[in-house]
Design a protein around this motif. Structure first.
Motif, PDB file in Angstrom:
ATOM      1  N   GLY A  24       1.016  -1.067  -0.067  1.00  0.00           N
ATOM      2  CA  GLY A  24      -0.051  -0.040  -0.092  1.00  0.00           C
ATOM      3  C   GLY A  24       0.973   1.329  -0.007  1.00  0.00           C
ATOM      4  O   GLY A  24       0.524   2.107  -0.576  1.00  0.00           O
ATOM      5  N   ARG A  25       1.961   1.264   0.616  1.00  0.00           N
ATOM      6  CA  ARG A  25       2.940   2.288   0.899  1.00  0.00           C
ATOM      7  C   ARG A  25       3.628   2.508  -0.390  1.00  0.00           C
ATOM      8  O   ARG A  25       3.575   3.628  -1.146  1.00  0.00           O
ATOM      9  CB  ARG A  25       4.003   2.277   2.141  1.00  0.00           C
ATOM     10  N   GLU A  26       4.216   1.479  -1.255  1.00  0.00           N
ATOM     11  CA  GLU A  26       4.743   1.735  -2.375  1.00  0.00           C
ATOM     12  C   GLU A  26       3.822   2.048  -3.500  1.00  0.00           C
ATOM     13  O   GLU A  26       4.364   2.914  -4.336  1.00  0.00           O
ATOM     14  CB  GLU A  26       5.395   0.253  -2.739  1.00  0.00           C
ATOM     15  N   LYS A  27       2.530   1.568  -3.612  1.00  0.00           N
ATOM     16  CA  LYS A  27       1.614   1.955  -4.590  1.00  0.00           C
ATOM     17  C   LYS A  27       1.163   3.487  -4.331  1.00  0.00           C
ATOM     18  O   LYS A  27       1.138   4.255  -5.382  1.00  0.00           O
ATOM     19  CB  LYS A  27       0.261   0.912  -4.644  1.00  0.00           C
ATOM     20  N   THR A  28       1.161   3.738  -3.380  1.00  0.00           N
ATOM     21  CA  THR A  28       0.651   5.027  -2.749  1.00  0.00           C
ATOM     22  C   THR A  28       1.945   6.203  -3.158  1.00  0.00           C
ATOM     23  O   THR A  28       1.670   7.164  -3.987  1.00  0.00           O
ATOM     24  CB  THR A  28       0.413   5.460  -1.633  1.00  0.00           C
ATOM     25  N   GLU A  29       2.924   5.834  -3.220  1.00  0.00           N
ATOM     26  CA  GLU A  29       4.122   6.680  -3.304  1.00  0.00           C
ATOM     27  C   GLU A  29       4.325   6.438  -4.849  1.00  0.00           C
ATOM     28  O   GLU A  29       4.480   7.917  -5.451  1.00  0.00           O
ATOM     29  CB  GLU A  29       5.615   5.939  -2.821  1.00  0.00           C
ATOM     30  N   LYS A  30       4.042   5.794  -5.647  1.00  0.00           N
ATOM     31  CA  LYS A  30       4.056   5.647  -7.136  1.00  0.00           C
ATOM     32  C   LYS A  30       3.002   6.519  -7.734  1.00  0.00           C
ATOM     33  O   LYS A  30       3.431   7.538  -8.649  1.00  0.00           O
ATOM     34  CB  LYS A  30       4.109   4.110  -7.845  1.00  0.00           C
ATOM     35  N   VAL A  31       1.627   6.629  -6.951  1.00  0.00           N
ATOM     36  CA  VAL A  31       0.611   7.339  -7.474  1.00  0.00           C
ATOM     37  C   VAL A  31       0.950   8.819  -6.957  1.00  0.00           C
ATOM     38  O   VAL A  31       0.671   9.529  -8.168  1.00  0.00           O
ATOM     39  CB  VAL A  31      -0.714   7.022  -6.693  1.00  0.00           C
ATOM     40  N   ALA A  32       1.624   9.162  -6.063  1.00  0.00           N
ATOM     41  CA  ALA A  32       1.853  10.347  -5.721  1.00  0.00           C
ATOM     42  C   ALA A  32       2.712  10.930  -6.627  1.00  0.00           C
ATOM     43  O   ALA A  32       2.821  12.188  -7.077  1.00  0.00           O
ATOM     44  CB  ALA A  32       2.426  10.441  -4.362  1.00  0.00           C
TER      45      ALA A  32
END
Length: 164
Positions: A29-37
């Motif tokens: 979740g953290r990794e995907k959210t960082e990529k989206v950001a």
């Protein structure tokens, strides 16, 4: 005002021993959210203010957006907690003394609240037609005068897979 409704990233599953408000983002979740950001930053998005639910997973998501330099201002609001209501949020934010001079405001929260909020702003009622995926975003333009309920326009609906 442009309002961006952003759902928190993938969080720990509900389980005994962990209160709902304490569930954190998972590593994925953290990794995907960082990529989206990072993708949102590359697209040129900039929020004048990010307002987050007080729950850990939403707060962590908002902090990722802040770290990506999508905004330099972060506030917490109980209105965005899972039991929050759009009417109380609108009553608070639309008062002249509270109305931000911001043109782009990001709200980080939960489902089904955020989808319901978007539908109320668009159609005047929650219809259950919109679904916001984890780390997804809905953009709604609020009218400059009068109530935004049933008078707003959606300009963005993106599941995270289109941003990865």
């Amino acid at each position: 005002m442009e309002l961006y409704l952003i759902r928190h990233g993938i969080a720990q599953e509900q389980q005994a021993g962990i209160k709902d408000e304490e569930r954190e983002l998972t590593k994925e979740g953290r990794e995907k959210t960082e990529k989206v950001a990072q993708r949102l930053k590359k697209l040129g998005l900039q929020f004048d203010l990010i307002v987050t639910s007080p729950l850990i997973r939403a707060r962590q998501t908002a902090e990722i957006l802040l770290t990506a330099k999508l905004s330099s201002h972060l506030e917490e609001s109980n209105h965005l907690a899972p039991n929050g209501h759009i009417s109380s949020w609108l009553d608070y934010w639309l008062k002249p003394k509270n109305l931000p001079q911001n043109n782009q405001l990001a709200l980080v929260g939960h489902e089904p609240c955020l989808s319901n909020w978007a539908e109320i702003l668009l159609w005047g009622e929650a219809r259950g037609g919109l679904v916001l995926k984890k780390a997804g975003m809905i953009g709604v333009k609020l009218p400059e005068i009068d109530s935004p309920v049933g008078r707003s326009q959606m300009f963005w609906l993106t599941p995270p897979r289109y941003l990865l």
